[in-house]
Scaffold this motif. Structure first.
Motif, mmCIF file in Angstrom:
data_model
loop_
_atom_site.group_PDB
_atom_site.id
_atom_site.type_symbol
_atom_site.label_atom_id
_atom_site.label_comp_id
_atom_site.label_asym_id
_atom_site.label_seq_id
_atom_site.Cartn_x
_atom_site.Cartn_y
_atom_site.Cartn_z
ATOM 1 N N GLU A 29 22.283 46.102 13.912
ATOM 2 C CA GLU A 29 21.084 45.187 13.716
ATOM 3 C C GLU A 29 19.798 46.224 14.098
ATOM 4 O O GLU A 29 18.786 45.874 13.166
ATOM 5 N N ILE A 30 19.775 46.859 15.195
ATOM 6 C CA ILE A 30 18.584 47.570 15.153
ATOM 7 C C ILE A 30 18.342 48.643 14.001
ATOM 8 O O ILE A 30 17.336 49.036 13.687
ATOM 9 N N ASP A 31 19.491 49.209 13.697
ATOM 10 C CA ASP A 31 19.597 50.054 12.491
ATOM 11 C C ASP A 31 18.984 49.706 11.332
ATOM 12 O O ASP A 31 18.273 49.907 10.421
ATOM 13 N N LYS A 32 19.391 48.135 10.992
ATOM 14 C CA LYS A 32 19.274 47.521 9.870
ATOM 15 C C LYS A 32 17.602 47.198 9.790
ATOM 16 O O LYS A 32 17.020 47.376 8.884
ATOM 17 N N GLN A 33 16.982 46.732 11.006
ATOM 18 C CA GLN A 33 15.589 46.247 11.099
ATOM 19 C C GLN A 33 14.782 47.659 10.945
ATOM 20 O O GLN A 33 13.605 47.651 10.472
ATOM 21 N N SER A 34 15.201 48.677 11.553
ATOM 22 C CA SER A 34 14.725 49.869 11.407
ATOM 23 C C SER A 34 14.464 50.731 9.948
ATOM 24 O O SER A 34 13.555 51.019 9.512
ATOM 25 N N ALA A 35 15.509 50.353 9.314
ATOM 26 C CA ALA A 35 15.756 50.896 7.937
ATOM 27 C C ALA A 35 14.788 50.226 7.059
ATOM 28 O O ALA A 35 13.916 50.610 6.162
ATOM 29 N N LYS A 36 14.442 48.808 7.326
ATOM 30 C CA LYS A 36 13.409 47.904 6.492
ATOM 31 C C LYS A 36 12.201 48.473 6.689
ATOM 32 O O LYS A 36 11.246 48.235 5.848
ATOM 33 N N GLN A 37 11.861 48.923 8.048
ATOM 34 C CA GLN A 37 10.544 49.691 8.317
ATOM 35 C C GLN A 37 10.417 51.082 8.052
ATOM 36 O O GLN A 37 9.400 51.543 8.271
ATOM 37 N N GLU A 72 30.975 55.584 15.479
ATOM 38 C CA GLU A 72 30.474 54.437 14.552
ATOM 39 C C GLU A 72 28.810 54.762 14.827
ATOM 40 O O GLU A 72 28.237 54.522 13.585
ATOM 41 N N LEU A 73 28.321 55.005 16.035
ATOM 42 C CA LEU A 73 27.085 54.952 16.201
ATOM 43 C C LEU A 73 26.253 56.059 15.494
ATOM 44 O O LEU A 73 25.334 55.981 14.872
ATOM 45 N N ASN A 74 27.046 57.258 15.465
ATOM 46 C CA ASN A 74 26.770 58.241 14.976
ATOM 47 C C ASN A 74 26.240 58.021 13.531
ATOM 48 O O ASN A 74 25.666 59.233 12.921
ATOM 49 N N ALA A 75 27.201 57.334 12.803
ATOM 50 C CA ALA A 75 27.035 57.066 11.365
ATOM 51 C C ALA A 75 25.540 56.315 10.952
ATOM 52 O O ALA A 75 25.467 56.230 9.604
ATOM 53 N N LEU A 76 25.058 55.654 11.953
ATOM 54 C CA LEU A 76 23.720 54.800 11.501
ATOM 55 C C LEU A 76 22.520 55.779 11.808
ATOM 56 O O LEU A 76 22.111 56.254 12.494
ATOM 57 N N SER A 77 22.078 55.857 10.643
ATOM 58 C CA SER A 77 20.894 56.963 10.350
ATOM 59 C C SER A 77 19.426 56.420 10.812
ATOM 60 O O SER A 77 18.561 57.136 10.976
ATOM 61 N N ASN A 78 19.323 54.955 10.992
ATOM 62 C CA ASN A 78 18.003 54.712 11.367
ATOM 63 C C ASN A 78 17.808 54.388 12.927
ATOM 64 O O ASN A 78 16.753 53.640 13.379
#
Ligand SMILES: *Cc1c(COP(=O)(O)O)cnc(C)c1O
Length: 229
Positions: free
Chosen positions: A105-113, A145-151
């Motif tokens: 969720e942090i990744d997703k919201q960060s991507a939005k910004q 799994e966390l390593n794959a999240l780029s934001n």
């Protein structure tokens, strides 16, 4: 009062660092301002202190606009996924990431910004039922799994040690988190750079520093006893 407390804590940091041959400059002091008023925060800001930690999203968000200077905020308490959208973009570091769902969720919201949010993984080293955090074994299992999240970027580990009368009894816990960090660093995952060890509170920060902490979260030793409302 706060001025003397700050001097005291800084002195103790220096002494603990010297004792194990470390440079005090490696250690970031987070002033944990939960339950204390903005005026107390401002007092520390006027003394040149810039890092503050809060454990509740609502309290954090209500204080941010009231604190004048451009301070760095740290979220150190349990974060619910539905509140991530308020926090992302407003804090320097989220210390308390305790599930893959939350990290996503942090990744997703960060991507939005269009930003990358720095996080720490909270580890429940003592396996206390009442505490949040990954177990040591879980940490190993979620890294890929966390390593794959780029934001998001995993910058280190955090633990909340038990409240104890003798801080020495938390030494093995701090040592274990340190050893875990050394082990993870060897895995060389691109998006995970374990630089920060957030461990040690008012009661045990000196022992934590001796065991390798470079970020301590100190409330009562700076502001005095808390009155929970
Ligand atoms: C309250 C709190 C602290 C600071 O505790 P003190 O004992 O007042 O120094 C540190 N870390 C977390 C996660 C906290 O909630």
């Amino acid at each position: 009062m706060i001025k003397e407390n700050l001097e005291n804590v800084k002195n103790n940091i220096k002494k603990a660092a010297l004792k194990v041959g470390r440079d005090e400059k490696e250690i970031t002091l987070i002033a944990v301002s939960k339950t204390y008023p903005v005026s107390a925060i401002e007092e520390l800001v006027s003394l040149g202190h810039m890092h503050f930690g809060e454990n509740k999203v609502q309290e954090l968000m209500s204080k941010i606009p009231d604190v004048t200077k451009d301070v760095s905020w740290h979220l150190i308490g349990h974060l619910q996924t539905n509140k991530v959208k308020y926090v992302v973009g407003n804090v320097k570091l989220i210390h308390s990431v305790d599930s893959v769902k939350l990290a996503k969720e942090i990744d997703k919201q960060s991507a939005k910004q269009n930003i990358v949010t720095d996080i720490l993984l909270e580890v429940n080293i003592a396996n206390e039922e009442s505490k949040f955090g990954f177990t040591k074994e879980e940490v190993y299992n979620v890294l890929e799994e966390l390593n794959a999240l780029s934001n998001i970027k995993v910058k280190g580990l955090m633990t909340v040690a038990p409240y104890v009368l003798d801080p020495e009894s938390n030494r093995p816990i701090f040592r274990e988190l340190y050893n875990l960090s050394v082990d993870i660093r060897k895995q060389k995952l691109d998006n995970i750079s374990i630089e920060i060890l957030s461990m040690g509170m008012s009661n045990d920060y000196e022992v934590a520093i001796e065991e390798g902490s470079n970020m301590i979260r100190v409330g009562t030793a700076l502001f005095g006893k808390r009155n929970y409302l």
